[in-house]
Design a protein around this motif. Structure first.
Motif, PDB file in Angstrom:
ATOM      1  N   VAL A 151      -9.164  25.977 -14.237  1.00 27.64           N
ATOM      2  CA  VAL A 151      -8.619  26.766 -13.129  1.00 27.64           C
ATOM      3  C   VAL A 151      -8.646  25.909 -11.867  1.00 27.64           C
ATOM      4  O   VAL A 151      -9.703  25.413 -11.462  1.00 27.64           O
ATOM      5  N   PHE A 152      -7.519  25.706 -11.263  1.00 32.20           N
ATOM      6  CA  PHE A 152      -7.432  24.854 -10.091  1.00 32.20           C
ATOM      7  C   PHE A 152      -6.856  25.629  -8.910  1.00 32.20           C
ATOM      8  O   PHE A 152      -5.864  26.319  -9.030  1.00 32.20           O
ATOM      9  N   LEU A 153      -7.496  25.499  -7.777  1.00 33.80           N
ATOM     10  CA  LEU A 153      -6.983  26.132  -6.561  1.00 33.80           C
ATOM     11  C   LEU A 153      -6.579  25.043  -5.571  1.00 33.80           C
ATOM     12  O   LEU A 153      -7.402  24.212  -5.192  1.00 33.80           O
ATOM     13  N   ALA A 165     -13.561  25.682 -12.877  1.00 38.17           N
ATOM     14  CA  ALA A 165     -12.791  24.457 -12.633  1.00 38.17           C
ATOM     15  C   ALA A 165     -12.721  23.622 -13.901  1.00 38.17           C
ATOM     16  O   ALA A 165     -11.639  23.154 -14.287  1.00 38.17           O
TER      17      ALA A 165
END
Lengths: 246, 431, 484
Positions: free
Chosen positions: A80-82, A76
């Motif tokens: 990296v973003f979900l 994160a």
């Protein structure tokens, strides 16, 4: 930006992804479409690093680093973003507190100074406005009692605030009516930039009318079975997934 | 030693050789051991946490505890709420089985239904009696049990029609009934139990039941206790549930001056389910205590308990419940709810719903409410032209109905509703 | 590796260094001879220059105590306490009378500085008046003059006995009688100091009052006694903090707190209890056996207890309210965190005697490690108490598979106009919540702290601002060393 090679993933010993190859360059938007059970959500969870997904073969390289070796929060902080399909409720923790904690945790991990309260507040207001997120909503506990649309808008707000390099949007259109969908899509489009890549996972072509992808992949039974331009989405809308599901 | 306890010990010494199956050495030893432990502990009293709201020692001090006579003559049996439901029928008078009043014809093969004396000789009965008991007072029953029933259902057999059991106290005096129930793998049975007594009978009914459900077995029991106001009713149910078995127990308590119903359910295999529910409606000086312990000893089991209590006049209600989740009993789902309505200035309710949790991945919750009828709801109904008494009855019925809803058998549910309606009639609307 | 496991590992590395109050102060002290007898009590009484009536009261309690048995009903277990192998009085040696703070032993001031207590008046930016109790005696009370201007009495208990005997005589033991229970009775016999507060009619105490309790000496029991009287129409907010050095022996703390609220008065009593909890193997720590009770004696009075309990090896504590005055209100807000081998049995009693009385109970229990955490509470409505309202919410959070959480409520209603509601839940921090937080960049232990603070929010909000921040940190710290 992201290089997935021959990725095999099993859940509870059952192989779900059976050799995925995917290259996503900076500034690109890739759509991954596929029928239910094809492995779309599995792919998003593996990229974010969720427990219970065993990578049995293959590699994932993100900005030159071995993504699979990094912990969830490291990923994160590295950008990296979900955006979750089903954002979880966290009782007692206000959305505002959560946003601040997350943003400062990431800044800290990157060796940046934490934002003070006034600057943070200004930033949140600025990012909330286009998404129609009120102060009142920010004071409520994160996702608790939020409508489907509110949850998804809160996800996009987090993305806007955290400014990731790689955003994975998992079925962000599910449960949204057309107006909510437009607001969310506008939020996403505003974040498109030459240094940011996006993977948009969806079952329906509808979302792709608003977030126009550069590349469309069709995922079926754990494999990418077709890759094409944005017109592929329209084609699927007409024919359905029948030819892949069989 | 209190007088009451001494009386029981004396009776035991006098009658031990004439008790059912007294010739079995293992049983004789078991009885002796039980009487010894009863004599040591005496009757339970309020300094024991489990009995803090029902001091049996004190309450029994004035009761007539001589053995009830064998009432062998003609007896006028009351109708029961379940009479309209077709089934097999067993009648006990003063705690003794009456073959002449019972009807056990047409039992499916694989179903054994026998009086206690015979059941005690069956190989499946012994483990039930030798299992450790969660409640000390059961020792009294183990020593003194004079009759009862043994029900054994073979694997895969379904007892198509329900079993009606009527316990009738015709005279004053004490009796000790023991029921032994074993359902083998996948067996199914339904039991409707009614406890009643002659108006003048100051009886002391001491019931104990041991239930053992093998894998996948299903047992439903609906019990109605409507004994005379002078009666004392003590009942302990102990159930052991193997994997994927299903146990549903419902108690409706309307009668007896003093009643204590204890249920101890232990999960011994995964995937089992237990429902222990009840409705209680008391008036006069009645005291009704319901005590439920659910022991989640293994993972992946679900239990639900709901008790609805309505108290009028100077009656007292007690609900004590405990959901115990032992270490490693992960994925337990344990729910417990108790609601009480106080209809009178002199009524009192004591509730103690307890959670005791030793595993983290569980979902357990309990709730308790005590209050009077909602004044707003009463006002609303009356503003629509319903008179106060009708409005009260409507609201109280609705309150109890939530408990009745947990009974799966529709006819039984209707029977319970009928009992509730009758309870109002008997009260003459003088709430 | 699961997220929870990861948390455990991360935080385990931090364990052991987390009790930052574990230091001892090397200071000369004066002690009573070891052991407990009438002589010990006479010694304590003489040290305090007490009048005869006070000594008689103590001796009466002591004689009663000899007849009593230790309570066994709580869900805690510990080896028998040897009451003869402890000191019942220990005081830092210093000049008999202090004219000002300058005369206080600098080492002592240094200790309080380490504890973060702003003892020196100039440093009292927060406007908190402090009474500090070091082992057995009250060391210094700040801001006395300013409080005296409005008629507020805030002084060490021993001083109150000498200088305000009429008030002490009238209220001492009127809420917790000297024969109340085993530990309260022991306290009545041997209490050495504590705080006394009196708020005159109609006065709103101009600042938060605060006491810090510190056990420093080895083998020493601490038995402080606090008495707060809020006269008609007055208001006071009182804070209490507790710490002790890290030792591998168990020390006994048996305090008594009595609150009296007269007509329309309000007392808000907040505690952050952080006695040494023992190490991660369960060695050492304080036995915290405390009796706290408030009496809403006057109509429309209000008593509110807020507690954050993170310390002590064994806690046995039920801050209670007797709702005697019509329309009075009692509140109990609690966070109890137990970790490693800690045992907590805590809760409250709300005794509704007056009409239109109301109470609210919010209890948040968090168990981690191999600890045991019990909520035990009583809501009782007496026959003549009309229109009583109670709402109780008890939530337990379990962290790891080896801890336990229990809820033991007693609900007794003898009046039909009462409306009593009780709810309790038990849950754990879900993997999904942890994953979600970590996906947003929070390291595991920060994610746990965030979720637990959210779980406790209803209670944290009840604390005065300065305390809330401290408590929030304490919540995080207590759990950091703990998960698993």
């Amino acid at each position: 930006m992201l290089e997935i090679k021959n990725l095999h993933v099993a859940v509870d010993g059952k192989e779900i992804l059976k050799g995925i190859d995917l290259h996503v360059g900076a500034g690109e938007v890739h759509a991954i479409m596929g029928p239910n059970g094809s492995g779309k959500s599995t792919l998003s969870y593996v990229l974010a690093g969720r427990d219970g997904y065993q990578v049995t073969e293959g590699s994932v390289t993100y900005k030159g680093r071995d993504l699979l070796a990094m912990s969830v929060d490291e990923r994160a902080s590295a950008g990296v973003f979900l955006a979750f399909q089903y954002p979880i409720e966290i009782p007692g923790v206000t959305t505002m507190t959560f946003l601040k904690t997350a943003l400062n945790a990431q800044r800290k991990a990157r060796g940046e100074a934490e934002l003070d309260a006034p600057r943070f507040l200004k930033l949140v207001r600025e990012k909330s406005k286009p998404l129609n997120i009120s102060d009142e909503m920010l004071k409520r506990a994160l996702n608790v009692g939020f409508s489907g649309g509110e949850k998804k808008r809160a996800e996009i707000l987090q993305m806007a605030l955290l400014e990731p390099f790689l955003a994975v949007l998992d079925e962000t259109d599910s449960g949204l009516d057309i107006d909510a969908l437009k607001v969310v899509a506008e939020g996403v489009n505003a974040l498109r930039s030459p240094e940011r890549a996006m993977i948009v996972i969806t079952h329906y072509q509808r979302l792709l009318d608003y977030i126009v992808p550069d590349v469309v992949h069709v995922l079926s039974k754990g494999r990418i079975v077709r890759t094409g331009g944005k017109e592929l989405a329209g084609e699927l809308e007409k024919t359905g997934y029948a030819e892949f599901a069989a | 030693m209190t007088d009451a306890a001494t009386k029981f010990i004396e009776t035991y010494e006098r009658e031990r050789n004439s008790l059912p199956a007294a010739d079995l050495p293992w049983l004789d030893a078991r009885r002796d051991e039980a009487m010894k432990s009863f004599a040591e502990a005496g009757l339970p009293h309020r300094r024991l946490e489990d009995w803090r709201y029902t001091d049996l020692r004190q309450l029994l001090s004035k009761a007539s505890l001589a053995p009830a006579p064998a009432h062998e003559g003609v007896v006028l049996l009351p109708t029961t709420a379940f009479d309209a439901i077709d089934g097999h029928r067993l009648v006990f008078v003063n705690g003794r089985f009456r073959a002449d009043l019972s009807n056990l014809g047409g039992l499916p093969s694989g179903v054994t239904l026998v009086p206690l004396a015979e059941a005690l000789r069956a190989p499946w009965a012994r483990p039930l009696l030798e299992a450790p008991q969660a409640s000390g007072i059961v020792a009294l029953n183990t020593a003194m049990m004079g009759d009862g029933l043994g029900l054994h259902v073979a694997a895969g057999v379904r007892l198509g029609k329900p079993l009606h059991i009527l316990h009738f106290a015709a005279d004053a005096g004490a009796f000790h009934v023991r029921n032994l129930i074993r359902l083998e793998e996948g067996a199914e049975a339904t039991i409707f139990e009614t406890h009643a007594g002659a108006a003048a009978a100051s009886s002391f009914a001491d019931h104990a039941a041991d239930v053992s459900l093998a894998e996948g077995a299903r047992l439903a029991i609906v019990k109605v206790q409507d004994e005379a106001p002078s009666a004392i009713h003590l009942a302990t149910l102990t159930a052991r549930l193997d994997a994927r078995s299903h146990f549903a127990h419902f108690t409706m308590t309307l009668g007896a001056g003093l009643s204590r119903n204890q249920s101890f359910v232990t999960f011994a295999g995964e995937g089992a389910e237990a429902h222990v529910n009840g409705a209680v409606a008391l008036r006069g000086k009645q005291h009704g205590d319901h005590f439920v312990v659910i022991d989640h000893a293994v993972p992946h089991c679900a239990s639900a308990t709901l008790f609805k209590t309505v108290l009028d006049d100077s009656s007292t209600g007690v609900f004590q419940g405990r959901v115990l989740v032992r270490p490693d009993a992960q994925k337990t789902d344990g729910r417990q709810m108790t609601n009480a309505l106080l209809l009178s200035r002199d009524a009192a309710m004591n509730a103690k719903p307890e959670l005791e949790i030793y595993a983290d991945d569980v979902q357990c919750a309990h709730g308790s409410t005590i209050g009077e009828l909602s004044r707003e709801a009463l006002f609303y109904l009356r503003s629509r032209g319903i008179d106060e008494e009708t409005a009260r009855q409507l609201l109280i019925s609705a309150f109890l109905d939530a408990a009745f809803e947990t009974v799966a058998n529709e006819e039984a549910r209707e029977a319970l509703r009928g009992l509730a309606a009758n309870w109002f009639r008997l009260g003459g609307g003088a709430a | 590796m699961t997220a929870v496991r990861e948390t455990v590992d991360t935080v385990d590395q931090l364990a052991g260094e987390k009790y930052k109050y574990g230091f001892t102060t090397d200071i000369e002290s004066e002690r009573a001879p070891i052991g407990l007898s009438e002589d010990t009590i006479r010694f304590i009484s003489a040290k305090k220059n007490e009048p005869q009536w006070m000594l008689d009261w103590r001796l009466q309690a002591y004689r009663r105590w000899l007849q009593m048995e230790e309570p066994k009903w709580a869900k805690v277990s510990y080896p028998p306490i040897d009451f003869q192998n402890a000191y019942y009085y220990s005081a830092p040696k210093q000049n008999a009378k202090l004219a000002s703070l300058d005369e206080v032993d600098p080492k002592l001031l240094e200790t309080y500085k380490k504890l973060g207590i702003p003892l020196v008046e100039q440093q009292l930016l927060a406007g908190v008046a402090v009474d500090a109790v070091f082992d057995s005696v009250s060391v210094v009370t700040t801001f006395k003059t300013k409080l005296a201007e409005v008629g507020v009495i805030f002084c060490p208990f021993s001083e109150a006995v000498r200088e305000h005997p009429e008030l002490v005589k009238k209220y001492l033991g009127s809420v917790v009688p000297e024969s109340d229970n085993y530990y309260a009775t022991l306290n009545s016999a041997v209490f050495s100091d504590g705080s006394f507060v009196y708020i005159p009619p109609g006065v709103r105490c101009p600042m938060e009052l605060s006491t810090y309790f510190r056990i420093n000496e080895k083998q020493t029991g601490q038995f402080e006694r606090t008495l707060i009287v809020a006269d008609k129409g007055s208001y006071v907010s009182y804070l209490e903090g507790c710490t002790a050095p890290q030792r591998d022996e168990n020390q006994l703390h048996a305090a008594v707190v009595e609150l009296v609220a007269l007509d329309d008065a309000e007392i808000k009593y907040s505690t952050v209890q952080n006695w040494f909890p023992g190490d991660e193997d369960g060695k050492g720590g304080i036995y915290n056996f405390v009796t706290k009770r408030g009496d809403c004696r006057g109509p429309r009075s209000k008593i509110s207890w807020t507690q954050v309990e993170t310390g002590s090896a064994v806690t046995w504590k039920y801050p209670s309210c007797i709702l005697r005055g019509d329309g009075s209100r009692g509140e109990f807000y609690s966070i109890a965190i137990s970790n490693h081998f800690q045992q907590v049995d805590s809760g409250t009693k709300m005794i509704h005697l007056g009409r239109d009385t109301s109470s609210r109970i919010v209890s948040k229990g968090i168990a981690a490690g191999r600890s045991s955490n019990t909520y035990r509470g009583l809501v009782s409505v007496h026959k003549k108490a009309e229109n009583v309202r109670n709402f109780t919410q008890c939530d337990s959070l379990l962290i790891g598979p080896r801890c336990s959480a229990h809820t033991v409520p007693y609900i007794e209603a003898k009046n039909p106009t009462a409306i009593l509601e009780h709810e309790a839940t038990t849950s754990k921090i879900s993997e999904e919540q942890l994953f979600y937080c970590m996906q947003r960049g929070l390291p595991a232990e920060e994610a746990v702290a965030l979720i637990v603070n959210g779980f406790c929010r209803d209670v944290l909000q009840q604390l005065p601002m300065e305390f809330a921040v401290e408590a929030q940190k304490l919540v995080s710290i207590s759990l950091e060393g703990s998960v698993g």
